[in-house]
Design a protein around this motif. Structure first.
Motif, PDB file in Angstrom:
ATOM      1  N   ASN A 131     -13.393   8.192   6.526  1.00  0.00           N
ATOM      2  CA  ASN A 131     -12.018   8.053   7.008  1.00  0.00           C
ATOM      3  C   ASN A 131     -11.966   8.048   8.529  1.00  0.00           C
ATOM      4  N   ASP A 132     -12.768   8.892   9.142  1.00  0.00           N
ATOM      5  CA  ASP A 132     -12.781   8.983  10.607  1.00  0.00           C
ATOM      6  C   ASP A 132     -13.168   7.657  11.250  1.00  0.00           C
ATOM      7  N   ASN A 133     -14.129   6.970  10.656  1.00  0.00           N
ATOM      8  CA  ASN A 133     -14.559   5.675  11.215  1.00  0.00           C
ATOM      9  C   ASN A 133     -13.429   4.649  11.138  1.00  0.00           C
ATOM     10  N   MET A 134     -12.743   4.609   9.998  1.00  0.00           N
ATOM     11  CA  MET A 134     -11.647   3.659   9.819  1.00  0.00           C
ATOM     12  C   MET A 134     -10.502   3.979  10.780  1.00  0.00           C
ATOM     13  N   LEU A 135     -10.141   5.240  10.879  1.00  0.00           N
ATOM     14  CA  LEU A 135      -9.012   5.635  11.723  1.00  0.00           C
ATOM     15  C   LEU A 135      -9.325   5.474  13.206  1.00  0.00           C
ATOM     16  N   THR A 136     -10.570   5.752  13.588  1.00  0.00           N
ATOM     17  CA  THR A 136     -10.955   5.569  14.986  1.00  0.00           C
ATOM     18  C   THR A 136     -10.881   4.100  15.377  1.00  0.00           C
ATOM     19  N   ALA A 137     -11.410   3.238  14.508  1.00  0.00           N
ATOM     20  CA  ALA A 137     -11.362   1.801  14.784  1.00  0.00           C
ATOM     21  C   ALA A 137      -9.917   1.316  14.888  1.00  0.00           C
ATOM     22  N   ALA A 138      -9.058   1.832  14.000  1.00  0.00           N
ATOM     23  CA  ALA A 138      -7.656   1.429  14.014  1.00  0.00           C
ATOM     24  C   ALA A 138      -6.946   1.917  15.273  1.00  0.00           C
ATOM     25  N   MET A 158       4.412   3.562  12.546  1.00  0.00           N
ATOM     26  CA  MET A 158       2.993   3.788  12.795  1.00  0.00           C
ATOM     27  C   MET A 158       2.157   3.400  11.581  1.00  0.00           C
ATOM     28  N   MET A 159       2.648   3.743  10.377  1.00  0.00           N
ATOM     29  CA  MET A 159       1.911   3.402   9.171  1.00  0.00           C
ATOM     30  C   MET A 159       1.842   1.892   8.974  1.00  0.00           C
ATOM     31  N   ARG A 160       2.932   1.205   9.280  1.00  0.00           N
ATOM     32  CA  ARG A 160       2.917  -0.259   9.201  1.00  0.00           C
ATOM     33  C   ARG A 160       1.884  -0.834  10.163  1.00  0.00           C
ATOM     34  N   ASP A 161       1.875  -0.309  11.394  1.00  0.00           N
ATOM     35  CA  ASP A 161       0.927  -0.788  12.402  1.00  0.00           C
ATOM     36  C   ASP A 161      -0.513  -0.474  11.994  1.00  0.00           C
ATOM     37  N   LEU A 162      -0.706   0.699  11.381  1.00  0.00           N
ATOM     38  CA  LEU A 162      -2.040   1.093  10.928  1.00  0.00           C
ATOM     39  C   LEU A 162      -2.547   0.143   9.843  1.00  0.00           C
ATOM     40  N   PHE A 163      -1.703  -0.138   8.858  1.00  0.00           N
ATOM     41  CA  PHE A 163      -2.066  -1.087   7.799  1.00  0.00           C
ATOM     42  C   PHE A 163      -2.397  -2.455   8.398  1.00  0.00           C
ATOM     43  N   ASP A 180       2.398  -5.931   1.721  1.00  0.00           N
ATOM     44  CA  ASP A 180       1.610  -6.351   0.554  1.00  0.00           C
ATOM     45  C   ASP A 180       1.635  -5.253  -0.505  1.00  0.00           C
ATOM     46  N   LEU A 181       1.394  -4.019  -0.060  1.00  0.00           N
ATOM     47  CA  LEU A 181       1.327  -2.888  -0.980  1.00  0.00           C
ATOM     48  C   LEU A 181       2.688  -2.601  -1.605  1.00  0.00           C
ATOM     49  N   ARG A 182       3.735  -2.614  -0.783  1.00  0.00           N
ATOM     50  CA  ARG A 182       5.075  -2.331  -1.315  1.00  0.00           C
ATOM     51  C   ARG A 182       5.491  -3.403  -2.325  1.00  0.00           C
ATOM     52  N   TYR A 183       5.272  -4.653  -2.012  1.00  0.00           N
ATOM     53  CA  TYR A 183       5.662  -5.738  -2.917  1.00  0.00           C
ATOM     54  C   TYR A 183       4.921  -5.615  -4.249  1.00  0.00           C
ATOM     55  N   ARG A 184       3.622  -5.375  -4.177  1.00  0.00           N
ATOM     56  CA  ARG A 184       2.809  -5.288  -5.401  1.00  0.00           C
ATOM     57  C   ARG A 184       3.256  -4.141  -6.298  1.00  0.00           C
ATOM     58  N   THR A 185       3.425  -2.969  -5.711  1.00  0.00           N
ATOM     59  CA  THR A 185       3.779  -1.790  -6.511  1.00  0.00           C
ATOM     60  C   THR A 185       5.202  -1.883  -7.051  1.00  0.00           C
ATOM     61  N   GLN A 186       6.142  -2.339  -6.218  1.00  0.00           N
ATOM     62  CA  GLN A 186       7.527  -2.421  -6.682  1.00  0.00           C
ATOM     63  C   GLN A 186       7.717  -3.489  -7.758  1.00  0.00           C
ATOM     64  N   THR A 207       0.526   7.345 -13.657  1.00  0.00           N
ATOM     65  CA  THR A 207      -0.412   7.900 -12.687  1.00  0.00           C
ATOM     66  C   THR A 207      -0.863   6.809 -11.722  1.00  0.00           C
ATOM     67  N   SER A 208      -0.825   7.141 -10.441  1.00  0.00           N
ATOM     68  CA  SER A 208      -1.160   6.167  -9.413  1.00  0.00           C
ATOM     69  C   SER A 208      -1.861   6.876  -8.256  1.00  0.00           C
ATOM     70  N   HIS A 209      -1.576   6.460  -7.035  1.00  0.00           N
ATOM     71  CA  HIS A 209      -2.334   6.896  -5.855  1.00  0.00           C
ATOM     72  C   HIS A 209      -1.387   7.254  -4.712  1.00  0.00           C
ATOM     73  N   GLY A 210      -1.888   8.077  -3.786  1.00  0.00           N
ATOM     74  CA  GLY A 210      -1.043   8.647  -2.748  1.00  0.00           C
ATOM     75  C   GLY A 210      -0.251   7.653  -1.928  1.00  0.00           C
ATOM     76  N   LEU A 211      -0.938   6.740  -1.250  1.00  0.00           N
ATOM     77  CA  LEU A 211      -0.240   5.757  -0.421  1.00  0.00           C
ATOM     78  C   LEU A 211       0.584   4.795  -1.263  1.00  0.00           C
ATOM     79  N   ALA A 212       0.045   4.397  -2.388  1.00  0.00           N
ATOM     80  CA  ALA A 212       0.767   3.468  -3.263  1.00  0.00           C
ATOM     81  C   ALA A 212       2.109   4.052  -3.689  1.00  0.00           C
TER      82      ALA A 212
END
Length: 266
Positions: A131-138, A158-163, A180-186, A207-212
């Motif tokens: 996670n640290d590598n992904m977040l640092t790069a972002a 910030m979350m939109r910009d991160l995605f 993309d994520l919101r459209y798919r899940t909704q 049952t699903s996932h945190g960000l989703a």
């Protein structure tokens, strides 16, 4: 005498017609109320990648012993709720969680319907990376002085910009952005809500996932923050009535605590 009889019959006919119309209205009203769908949306239990603090979107690992235990707590905490149907993301960790929950609460014969629409966000080339590598790069891509500074700047923007940063840096072309994520899940959520309402409504386990979960629900209520901090096996409750979603709670751990207390007392 004949005229009086005709008048009496006419009045009786009008009375019965009025009664039947109102009875039909009440019948329709009752049917509408009975078609309410109540969703209990649970995040999966803790996994190996959660423990190793690695990016886990479409990549998948099984539940750890701790993850299995918290799913059992949830199942016991939900034992008094009668589920009409159960759905899960098609990723193994979500399906495993749903199975444990159902088995623990006594619904061992209930089938689980999997739906890829409820998968976690895809992180593309960062899948399985720290996670640290992904977040640092972002954070570098987004011109923050540090990862810490980026994470302090919380909120949907910030979350939109991160995605968007993760998607832009993904040379595989697989990563998803916020929309993309919101459209798919909704879209998937709307489909099963309409399906279950059409067959009488009832209580549904999903049952699903945190960000989703957070990204999907924040689209129905702008006051819901997208924090990526939903607890494992937490429950978010959503009501679908008359074609509309109402979010009643997000990230509720009381069902887990209730089940833990009950299992610990034995």
């Amino acid at each position: 005498m004949k005229t009086k009889t005709i008048k009496t019959v006419t009045i009786l006919f009008l009375f019965l017609s009025f009664f039947n119309v109102n009875a039909q209205k009440n019948k329709n009203k009752t049917a509408s109320e009975d078609n309410i769908v109540t969703f209990y949306i649970a995040r999966h239990g803790k996994t190996m990648m959660n423990t190793l603090k690695r990016a886990q979107g479409w990549a998948d690992t099984p539940l750890t012993p701790q993850g299995i235990e918290v799913a059992e707590y949830l199942g016991k905490g939900l034992k008094d709720i009668s589920f009409k149907a159960a759905y899960s993301s098609d990723l193994g960790r979500a399906h495993q969680t749903a199975r444990i929950v159902l088995d623990t609460k006594g619904d061992k014969n209930m089938n689980i319907i999997t739906n890829a629409g409820f998968r976690e966000a895809c992180f593309g080339r960062f899948e399985g990376d720290l996670n640290d590598n992904m977040l640092t790069a972002a954070s570098i891509y987004m011109h923050y002085p540090s990862t810490e500074a980026m994470l302090k700047d919380s909120g949907e923007k910030m979350m939109r910009d991160l995605f968007s940063a993760i998607k832009a840096m993904d040379n595989l072309g697989m990563a998803e952005n916020f929309d993309d994520l919101r459209y798919r899940t909704q879209r998937a959520f709307q489909e099963i809500a309409e399906k279950e309402a059409a067959t009488g409504g009832g209580n549904i386990l999903l049952t699903s996932h945190g960000l989703a979960i957070e990204v999907m629900l924040s689209g129905y209520d702008s006051k819901i923050p997208v924090t990526a901090q939903l607890g494992n096996a937490s429950v978010s409750k959503v009501i679908y009535k008359n074609g509309k979603f109402t979010v009643e709670s997000v990230g509720d751990m009381s069902y887990v605590e209730k089940g833990k207390k009950e299992l610990s007392s034995k």
